[in-house]
Design a protein around this motif. Sequence first.
Motif, mmCIF file in Angstrom:
data_model
loop_
_atom_site.group_PDB
_atom_site.id
_atom_site.type_symbol
_atom_site.label_atom_id
_atom_site.label_comp_id
_atom_site.label_asym_id
_atom_site.label_seq_id
_atom_site.Cartn_x
_atom_site.Cartn_y
_atom_site.Cartn_z
ATOM 1 N N CYS A 371 0.814 -1.222 0.000
ATOM 2 C CA CYS A 371 0.000 0.000 0.000
ATOM 3 C C CYS A 371 0.847 1.271 0.000
ATOM 4 O O CYS A 371 0.317 2.373 -0.064
ATOM 5 C CB CYS A 371 -0.907 0.018 1.225
ATOM 6 S SG CYS A 371 -2.083 -1.333 1.232
ATOM 7 N N HIS A 413 -2.133 9.458 -3.519
ATOM 8 C CA HIS A 413 -1.661 8.370 -2.652
ATOM 9 C C HIS A 413 -1.916 7.004 -3.285
ATOM 10 O O HIS A 413 -2.392 6.077 -2.628
ATOM 11 C CB HIS A 413 -2.353 8.423 -1.282
ATOM 12 C CG HIS A 413 -1.779 9.454 -0.359
ATOM 13 N ND1 HIS A 413 -1.206 10.607 -0.792
ATOM 14 C CD2 HIS A 413 -1.687 9.491 0.993
ATOM 15 C CE1 HIS A 413 -0.796 11.325 0.247
ATOM 16 N NE2 HIS A 413 -1.073 10.663 1.345
ATOM 17 N N ARG A 447 4.968 -1.105 12.801
ATOM 18 C CA ARG A 447 4.748 0.314 13.127
ATOM 19 C C ARG A 447 4.959 0.492 14.625
ATOM 20 O O ARG A 447 4.502 -0.345 15.411
ATOM 21 C CB ARG A 447 3.305 0.717 12.821
ATOM 22 C CG ARG A 447 2.995 1.214 11.421
ATOM 23 C CD ARG A 447 3.479 0.418 10.299
ATOM 24 N NE ARG A 447 2.883 0.842 9.022
ATOM 25 C CZ ARG A 447 3.066 0.223 7.885
ATOM 26 N NH1 ARG A 447 3.833 -0.854 7.829
ATOM 27 N NH2 ARG A 447 2.501 0.663 6.782
ATOM 28 N N TYR A 448 5.594 1.596 14.979
ATOM 29 C CA TYR A 448 5.861 1.854 16.399
ATOM 30 C C TYR A 448 4.781 2.707 17.036
ATOM 31 O O TYR A 448 4.238 3.600 16.402
ATOM 32 C CB TYR A 448 7.212 2.552 16.553
ATOM 33 C CG TYR A 448 8.360 1.628 16.253
ATOM 34 C CD1 TYR A 448 8.729 0.640 17.167
ATOM 35 C CD2 TYR A 448 9.059 1.706 15.061
ATOM 36 C CE1 TYR A 448 9.766 -0.243 16.890
ATOM 37 C CE2 TYR A 448 10.100 0.825 14.770
ATOM 38 C CZ TYR A 448 10.444 -0.144 15.697
ATOM 39 O OH TYR A 448 11.452 -1.020 15.412
ATOM 40 N N TYR A 449 4.527 2.433 18.303
ATOM 41 C CA TYR A 449 3.602 3.251 19.093
ATOM 42 C C TYR A 449 4.232 3.542 20.445
ATOM 43 O O TYR A 449 4.851 2.658 21.051
ATOM 44 C CB TYR A 449 2.243 2.541 19.242
ATOM 45 C CG TYR A 449 1.596 2.416 17.881
ATOM 46 C CD1 TYR A 449 0.894 3.479 17.336
ATOM 47 C CD2 TYR A 449 1.824 1.297 17.086
ATOM 48 C CE1 TYR A 449 0.408 3.422 16.037
ATOM 49 C CE2 TYR A 449 1.342 1.226 15.788
ATOM 50 C CZ TYR A 449 0.629 2.299 15.266
ATOM 51 O OH TYR A 449 0.166 2.258 13.987
ATOM 52 N N SER A 450 4.067 4.788 20.898
ATOM 53 C CA SER A 450 4.579 5.166 22.214
ATOM 54 C C SER A 450 3.668 4.530 23.255
ATOM 55 O O SER A 450 2.461 4.768 23.250
ATOM 56 C CB SER A 450 4.548 6.684 22.364
ATOM 57 O OG SER A 450 5.321 7.269 21.342
ATOM 58 N N THR A 465 -2.127 3.960 22.130
ATOM 59 C CA THR A 465 -3.078 5.022 21.825
ATOM 60 C C THR A 465 -2.805 5.418 20.384
ATOM 61 O O THR A 465 -1.770 6.019 20.103
ATOM 62 C CB THR A 465 -2.842 6.226 22.760
ATOM 63 O OG1 THR A 465 -2.897 5.749 24.114
ATOM 64 C CG2 THR A 465 -3.871 7.310 22.540
ATOM 65 N N ALA A 466 -3.687 5.047 19.482
ATOM 66 C CA ALA A 466 -3.371 5.249 18.059
ATOM 67 C C ALA A 466 -4.531 5.884 17.312
ATOM 68 O O ALA A 466 -5.665 5.423 17.403
ATOM 69 C CB ALA A 466 -3.017 3.917 17.399
ATOM 70 N N VAL A 467 -4.221 6.917 16.575
ATOM 71 C CA VAL A 467 -5.250 7.552 15.756
ATOM 72 C C VAL A 467 -5.295 6.830 14.407
ATOM 73 O O VAL A 467 -4.261 6.472 13.850
ATOM 74 C CB VAL A 467 -4.990 9.074 15.628
ATOM 75 C CG1 VAL A 467 -3.809 9.367 14.725
ATOM 76 C CG2 VAL A 467 -6.223 9.794 15.135
ATOM 77 N N GLU A 469 -5.562 6.288 10.627
ATOM 78 C CA GLU A 469 -5.263 7.082 9.431
ATOM 79 C C GLU A 469 -6.311 6.860 8.352
ATOM 80 O O GLU A 469 -6.405 5.762 7.802
ATOM 81 C CB GLU A 469 -3.923 6.634 8.843
ATOM 82 C CG GLU A 469 -2.735 7.019 9.647
ATOM 83 C CD GLU A 469 -2.035 8.242 9.076
ATOM 84 O OE1 GLU A 469 -1.067 8.656 9.700
ATOM 85 O OE2 GLU A 469 -2.489 8.770 8.032
ATOM 86 N N VAL A 483 -2.280 1.378 6.864
ATOM 87 C CA VAL A 483 -2.327 -0.084 6.966
ATOM 88 C C VAL A 483 -2.532 -0.562 8.404
ATOM 89 O O VAL A 483 -3.485 -1.278 8.720
ATOM 90 C CB VAL A 483 -1.024 -0.701 6.390
ATOM 91 C CG1 VAL A 483 -0.957 -2.199 6.643
ATOM 92 C CG2 VAL A 483 -0.943 -0.421 4.895
ATOM 93 N N ALA A 484 -1.608 -0.166 9.278
ATOM 94 C CA ALA A 484 -1.610 -0.744 10.628
ATOM 95 C C ALA A 484 -2.780 -0.247 11.463
ATOM 96 O O ALA A 484 -3.397 -1.015 12.212
ATOM 97 C CB ALA A 484 -0.294 -0.423 11.335
ATOM 98 N N THR A 485 -3.094 1.041 11.335
ATOM 99 C CA THR A 485 -4.128 1.573 12.217
ATOM 100 C C THR A 485 -5.519 1.050 11.823
ATOM 101 O O THR A 485 -6.371 0.857 12.692
ATOM 102 C CB THR A 485 -4.113 3.115 12.245
ATOM 103 O OG1 THR A 485 -4.072 3.614 10.908
ATOM 104 C CG2 THR A 485 -2.892 3.611 12.990
ATOM 105 N N TRP A 690 7.324 11.959 15.873
ATOM 106 C CA TRP A 690 7.303 11.178 14.636
ATOM 107 C C TRP A 690 6.589 11.913 13.521
ATOM 108 O O TRP A 690 5.951 12.910 13.797
ATOM 109 C CB TRP A 690 6.636 9.815 14.895
ATOM 110 C CG TRP A 690 5.228 9.920 15.374
ATOM 111 C CD1 TRP A 690 4.118 10.078 14.605
ATOM 112 C CD2 TRP A 690 4.755 9.872 16.734
ATOM 113 N NE1 TRP A 690 2.998 10.127 15.382
ATOM 114 C CE2 TRP A 690 3.358 9.995 16.690
ATOM 115 C CE3 TRP A 690 5.383 9.721 17.974
ATOM 116 C CZ2 TRP A 690 2.564 9.994 17.856
ATOM 117 C CZ3 TRP A 690 4.591 9.717 19.114
ATOM 118 C CH2 TRP A 690 3.197 9.854 19.041
#
Length: 690
Positions: A371, A413, A447-450, A465-467, A469, A483-485, A690
Amino acid sequence: AELDTLDLVVLAAILLGTVAYFTKGKLWGVTKDPYASSLANASGAKAGKTRNIVEKMEEQGKNCIIFYGSQTGTAEDYASRLAKEGKSRFGLETMVADLEEYDFENLDTIPDDKVVFFVLATYGEGEPTDNAVDFYEFITSEDVNFTEGNEPALGNLNYVAFGLGNNTYEHYNSMVRNVDKALQKLGAHRIGDAGEGDDGAGTMEEDFLAWKEPMWKALAERLNLEEREAVYEPVFSIVEREGLTKESPEVYLGEPNKMHLDGTAKGPFNAHNPYIAPITQSYELFSVKDRNCLHMDIDISGTNLNYQTGDHIAVWPTNPGAEVDRFLDILGLTEKRHAVVSVKALEPTAKVPFPTPTTYDAIVRYHMEICAPVSRQFLAQLAAFAPDAESKAEMTKLGAEKEYFHEKISVHHLNIARVLDIVGKGQKWNNIPFSAFIEGITKLQPRYYSISSSSLEHPKKISITAVVESTQLPGRDDPFRGVATNYLLALKQKQNGDPEPCPFGLSYEITGPRNKYDGIHVPVHVRHSNFKLPSDPSKPIICIGPGTGVAPMRGFIRERIQQAKNGENVGKTLLFFGCRKSTEDFMYKDEWEEAKQVLGDNFELITAFSREGPKKVYVQHRLKERAVEINQLLEQKAYFYVCGDAANMAREVNNVLGQIISEQRGIPEAKAEEIVKNMRSSNQYQEDVW
Ligand code: FAD
């Protein structure tokens, strides 16, 4: 299955004891199955493999080594592309090499008819990528020692350098700059300019393309190379395995390594070996319909995984089924999607980026970034395989013209399958060797997340905690989706039995290969970070965390709540949080009230709602309003934390802090900026952006 000559050569090589490791931590095992590869050794032990680059070059007959320092795969990708181009255009005997896998004491013995490339990403605060740490320390150390004792030490070394950086960070491209400086100091000869790609400006690919042409010219001159017409030569052979089906136990259907295939996965869990973790709960943090932000709790009990507050968790996504289908369809592979194939490197130093035997479906779904943005150079390369003259001309034009490419592809995109579909007007592109995709498309990246939980409060529970996309772009009927979110969103919807799962979400294969992720699991590993609370909890802290930048701040504040509950003396804690509207995306609103109850006046939440007043208000404006207090806290050695958007917010906050210090202390701005810099180098100012 038949053995072709190459198989025999490979087998013979193995049997003769020439150790041929093709992938990181992965070896072609001496098994009964000549095609099988195994990733049994996920911890990365590499018994018998040489760390001597000169020996390796001789053994493999190479004259061009392309080292990469890569964190997210882009530098590694560029390295592969350079290797390929060097070979096809100039007949160089190229080889890509992971910096982590070699020693450097004998760089001085590389003869001057050879060349070494360094493709180096800069990570975070001007740091080397994980795989480049040792090399960086070695080459930049004051008393670097080489074996031969030449003067100058690297007088024989020809090198080429390209850096991948982001101008929104203070230490822009510091890796390539510092390595280049060190190599120059040691007397090495650089060929062409030390290139710099800028992710911050979104021009990485174009910077790379613009840099490499003059570099090739200079290199050809220096090494007396003659350019020839580039013909595509596949790097990998794809062999269909008629004796196997997707039910055969040795066939990988997306399992990341041999242990996962065998059902014996165990730690250490890391970037080569994820833990298939249960999600204990997941919920929505926004109260609007059109945007999503997920909170997820991931259970790591029963593993030796651990984390500290402020660390990152990596999520291994799978591609959405709708895009997998589109990709297979446009290549004419739909019928064959479950056919079992083995993929082998036709050249011993290339790495197959996934374990085999496997299926086309599994490769595309679990291992390729299908993607992602498309590379202009890749389109030019695919022109040769176009289904008709018109598509060929269009692909050539897209490959050649930067502006045209931008307007037709980038702004919408489009991913590779969508491009092929549009350019070929729906015709199948079934002439493209599948190897071209393995070479030309990045491997699917975690994918990294804090982490937004506290390890003191919950040592075995990691929160994300992920928004999500999702952007409606002009000229497209469906929104562009990350993709990941969206994969995480699909998991959340399944877990909660949401009445209206998003149609895109429906198509993820969320039960994983062989249903191994069933019961709402997600593959993860933990990456330790330097974003850390002061060891003395009585020190004041100032946290700037708008949007999802609040993630690690939630971890910090929960940690301080816990410390207070344990009877510790917890210092002042300020949280600056910003979002659009208090009624829409005000995350963790109730939790801040709990913080207030436990920490009392020592906790304060300062909010900035950008879309509530007549004028947009952001966290940096609120920070400025609190200038007196901020300065006082800094004088008490408060720690200052910033998390979230690197491009704008983090930079603005940095500037505002300089202004505050200048005004409050009555010193010139330049002096104040110096103070902010020193705060950064002494870790009093920490960023997670990021
Ligand atoms: P992707 O599919 O990776 O897309 C991401 C972006 O890439 C898109 O928005 C778009 O700009 C571009 N893109 C992708 N495909 C195309 C295409 N075909 N054409 C053009 N452009 C394209 N996020 C959080 O929400 N919370 C966190 O706590 C958090 N912490 C992070 C910590 C670190 C250290 C880092 C590095 C990142 C963090 N992120 C966080 C960001 C996160 O890692 C992901 O980048 C984000 O969730 C998007 O992932 P995705 O797979 O959904 O989107």
